[in-house]
Design a protein around this motif. Structure first.
Motif, short mmCIF file in Angstrom:
data_model
loop_
_atom_site.label_atom_id
_atom_site.label_comp_id
_atom_site.label_asym_id
_atom_site.label_seq_id
_atom_site.Cartn_x
_atom_site.Cartn_y
_atom_site.Cartn_z
N GLU A 31 0.82 -1.21 0.00
CA GLU A 31 0.00 0.00 0.00
C GLU A 31 0.85 1.27 0.00
O GLU A 31 0.34 2.37 0.20
CB GLU A 31 -0.94 -0.01 1.21
N THR A 32 2.16 1.13 -0.23
CA THR A 32 3.05 2.29 -0.31
C THR A 32 2.65 3.15 -1.51
O THR A 32 2.45 2.63 -2.61
CB THR A 32 4.51 1.83 -0.48
N PRO A 33 2.53 4.47 -1.33
CA PRO A 33 2.09 5.35 -2.43
C PRO A 33 3.21 5.64 -3.43
O PRO A 33 3.67 6.77 -3.59
CB PRO A 33 1.65 6.61 -1.69
N ASP A 83 15.29 14.02 -1.26
CA ASP A 83 15.05 12.86 -0.40
C ASP A 83 14.04 11.94 -1.06
O ASP A 83 12.99 12.38 -1.55
CB ASP A 83 14.53 13.30 0.96
N PHE A 84 14.34 10.63 -1.04
CA PHE A 84 13.44 9.68 -1.72
C PHE A 84 13.79 8.26 -1.33
O PHE A 84 14.84 7.98 -0.74
CB PHE A 84 13.56 9.83 -3.24
N ILE A 85 12.88 7.36 -1.68
CA ILE A 85 13.13 5.92 -1.67
C ILE A 85 12.87 5.42 -3.08
O ILE A 85 11.80 5.68 -3.65
CB ILE A 85 12.23 5.18 -0.65
N LEU A 86 13.83 4.73 -3.66
CA LEU A 86 13.75 4.28 -5.05
C LEU A 86 13.87 2.77 -5.11
O LEU A 86 14.72 2.19 -4.42
CB LEU A 86 14.89 4.92 -5.87
N GLU A 87 13.02 2.13 -5.90
CA GLU A 87 13.14 0.70 -6.14
C GLU A 87 13.10 0.42 -7.62
O GLU A 87 12.40 1.12 -8.38
CB GLU A 87 12.03 -0.08 -5.42
N LYS A 214 13.52 -2.33 -15.23
CA LYS A 214 12.06 -2.30 -15.22
C LYS A 214 11.56 -2.02 -13.80
O LYS A 214 12.35 -1.99 -12.85
CB LYS A 214 11.48 -3.63 -15.73
N ASN A 215 10.26 -1.81 -13.69
CA ASN A 215 9.61 -1.58 -12.39
C ASN A 215 10.28 -0.46 -11.61
O ASN A 215 10.58 -0.60 -10.41
CB ASN A 215 9.59 -2.87 -11.55
N ILE A 216 10.50 0.66 -12.29
CA ILE A 216 11.19 1.80 -11.66
C ILE A 216 10.15 2.66 -10.96
O ILE A 216 9.26 3.24 -11.59
CB ILE A 216 11.95 2.62 -12.72
N ARG A 217 10.26 2.76 -9.66
CA ARG A 217 9.27 3.52 -8.89
C ARG A 217 9.96 4.28 -7.75
O ARG A 217 11.01 3.86 -7.27
CB ARG A 217 8.20 2.58 -8.33
N ILE A 218 9.34 5.39 -7.35
CA ILE A 218 9.96 6.26 -6.36
C ILE A 218 8.92 6.75 -5.36
O ILE A 218 7.73 6.87 -5.67
CB ILE A 218 10.66 7.46 -7.05
N LEU A 219 9.39 7.02 -4.15
CA LEU A 219 8.55 7.56 -3.09
C LEU A 219 9.24 8.81 -2.55
O LEU A 219 10.43 8.78 -2.25
CB LEU A 219 8.40 6.52 -1.97
N THR A 220 8.51 9.91 -2.46
CA THR A 220 9.11 11.16 -1.99
C THR A 220 8.42 11.75 -0.75
O THR A 220 8.90 12.74 -0.21
CB THR A 220 9.08 12.22 -3.12
N GLY A 221 7.33 11.15 -0.32
CA GLY A 221 6.62 11.63 0.85
C GLY A 221 6.54 10.59 1.96
O GLY A 221 6.69 9.39 1.71
N GLU A 222 6.35 11.05 3.19
CA GLU A 222 6.23 10.17 4.36
C GLU A 222 7.40 9.18 4.46
O GLU A 222 7.23 8.00 4.78
CB GLU A 222 4.91 9.40 4.30
N SER A 224 9.90 8.85 6.51
CA SER A 224 10.20 8.27 7.82
C SER A 224 9.31 7.07 8.12
O SER A 224 9.71 6.14 8.82
CB SER A 224 10.04 9.34 8.92
N LYS A 225 8.10 7.10 7.56
CA LYS A 225 7.16 5.99 7.77
C LYS A 225 7.61 4.73 7.04
O LYS A 225 7.45 3.62 7.55
CB LYS A 225 5.77 6.41 7.29
N TYR A 226 8.19 4.91 5.84
CA TYR A 226 8.51 3.75 5.01
C TYR A 226 9.99 3.38 5.01
O TYR A 226 10.37 2.35 4.46
CB TYR A 226 8.05 4.02 3.57
N SER A 227 10.82 4.22 5.61
CA SER A 227 12.25 3.93 5.65
C SER A 227 12.53 2.68 6.48
O SER A 227 11.88 2.41 7.48
CB SER A 227 13.01 5.12 6.25
#
Length: 462
Positions: A31-33, A83-87, A214-222, A224-227
């Motif tokens: 459910e990560t945005p 700041d981001f989380i990248l997969e 492939k499947n390149i996705r990034i998260l830039t908000g919240e 601390s919640k998902y780290s």
């Protein structure tokens, strides 16, 4: 009748067990945005920088291919990320080397626009440093996987591999196939693009080898919640030598914690006041904007001849300071001692010295103080942000660099140099700036200025 009931109950229990087992085996919905960076059909939002290696789209994936006679090529996001989380997932030819650029930049003043910045390595070789952190076209290796055998073994040759990259503040963490790989604390660059590298190849290599993402996705908000926490011990670069710096003969001039190796320019020991050491920063304190009598300049105890010097500095509003070299503390024991060539540090926008000097602009930041003006198009970061000074002196050829750009150069002891000195305030000092060796000096001009990452490399003449 009782037997049939028991058999019926057993069947129900078996079905219930299978249902529970199946439910547990089902993958929990993520459910990560996430934001998708690649739509699987177009290169919308991406641009090629560097070389000419081709990229194509195949089966909802990006495919990069090697070609000869071109430098490293990067497919880069048009958007900049801090700041981001990248997969993402990738599959690489076993003969290739590649990487994922993060917080990277291409700036006209830096090596003619060369892509530079953090790279999360893709390394299918026997070295197996995939997911280690390299500083592309800048400092080299920052966090290799030398001591992380579990991460080295996690790479899957000729199969899909999964990366997770977290860049939050000054901390970068990576995972390869869910195994913790790198844990770096470094504050060199806070923002930049994401890039997919096709490495250059030599004449002995085969063209057309592929790397697929492939499947390149990034998260830039919240974040601390998902780290995620990493069990690794972080590698800290502040006031430390990198692997390549150690190999190339650099040494720390300041250890980030003590006064070892330094003394007052007019003292046998370090000043008792006027300077402070906090959080890995060496700071000259404000005393009203005039050259201070409280602390005073500080110099290295060691003398240096030909050298390369790197110093990070941060100014406050209206500040004035400097980095001097070939300093002779014995030229004059009275006021005005500690004479040497000066890499000027100044708030050009506010300080009146920016409009003064024997030659127009020769007291602006990165100039050779009072003698030669630095390139007015120099890339100076704003007040409160760190800047990088770099001074090179070899065989009397001297260069001043600021944030990766060469802003001036001159020939020490040349006729042109001697003429400049004769027309300046330094004319009264015989042989000014002509010593074969001297101290490195950090100036106390009465304004608050901080220093860190002070490193020097003595150049050995061949």
């Amino acid at each position: 009748m009782k037997l049939r009931t028991r058999m019926g109950t057993s069947k129900i229990q078996a079905l219930l067990f299978l249902f529970i087992l199946t439910s547990c085996m089902e993958t929990k919905k993520d459910e990560t945005p996430w934001e998708t960076l690649f739509d699987g059909k177009t290169f919308n939002g991406w641009s090629v920088k560097g070389g000419n290696a081709p990229y194509e789209i195949r089966n909802n994936s990006i495919v990069g291919k090697t070609i000869k006679n071109t430098p490293n090529t990067f497919l880069c996001s048009n958007k900049m990320y801090g700041d981001f989380i990248l997969e993402l997932d990738y599959k690489v030819d076993s003969t290739m080397n590649s990487g994922i650029q993060i917080r990277s930049n291409s700036l006209p003043h830096y090596l003619d626009g060369r892509v530079h910045g953090y790279q999360v390595e893709i390394d299918p070789s026997e070295r197996a440093w995939s997911a280690g952190i390299y500083d592309e076209s800048r400092r080299g290796w920052l966090n290799p996987l030398t001591d992380n055998q579990e991460a080295q073994k996690a790479f899957k040759q000729n199969e899909w591999n999964h990366y997770r990259i977290e860049a939050i503040g000054d901390t970068i963490k990576t995972w390869i196939n869910q195994v913790p790989a790198a844990f770096l604390i470094d504050d060199k660059t806070a923002s930049g693009f994401i890039g997919l590298q096709v490495h250059s190849i030599g004449e002995d290599k085969k063209e057309g080898t592929e790397i697929i993402w492939k499947n390149i996705r990034i998260l830039t908000g919240e974040l601390s919640k998902y780290s995620r926490k990493s069990p690794l011990t972080p590698i800290v670069t502040k006031n430390k030598l990198t692997i390549d710096e150690k190999k190339n003969g650099w040494q720390l001039l300041w250890d980030g914690e003590t006064i070892a190796g330094w003394r007052g320019a007019k003292l046998d020991e370090f000043p008792e006041q006027g300077w402070e050491i906090t959080q890995g920063e060496l700071t000259v304190l404000s005393s009203g904007g005039e050259e201070s009598t409280a602390g005073g300049d500080i110099v290295t105890k060691e003398l240096f001849g030909d050298f390369e010097l790197k110093v990070d500095f941060k100014i406050t509003k209206g500040a004035n300071s400097g980095i001097k070299y070939y300093v002779d503390t014995d030229l004059n024991k009275g006021p005005g001692s500690s004479i040497g060539l000066e890499y000027q540090i100044l708030d050009d926008a506010v300080h009146p010295d920016a409009k003064l000097g024997n030659h127009d602009g020769s007291r602006t930041v990165a100039s050779l103080y009072d003698l030669i003006m630095a390139n007015p198009n120099k890339p100076m970061n704003p007040v409160g942000e760190w800047n990088s000074a770099h001074i090179v002196s070899k065989d009397n050829h001297v260069e001043h660099w600021l944030n990766g750009m060469k802003v001036l150069e001159y020939e020490r002891k040349s006729e042109d140099y001697l003429k400049l000195v004769s027309e300046s305030k330094y004319a009264k000092w015989p042989n000014f700036g002509e010593g074969n060796k001297g101290h490195i000096l950090l100036q106390d001009h009465g304004d608050r200025v901080s220093f860190k990452n002070i490193k020097i490399k003595s150049i050995i003449k061949e």
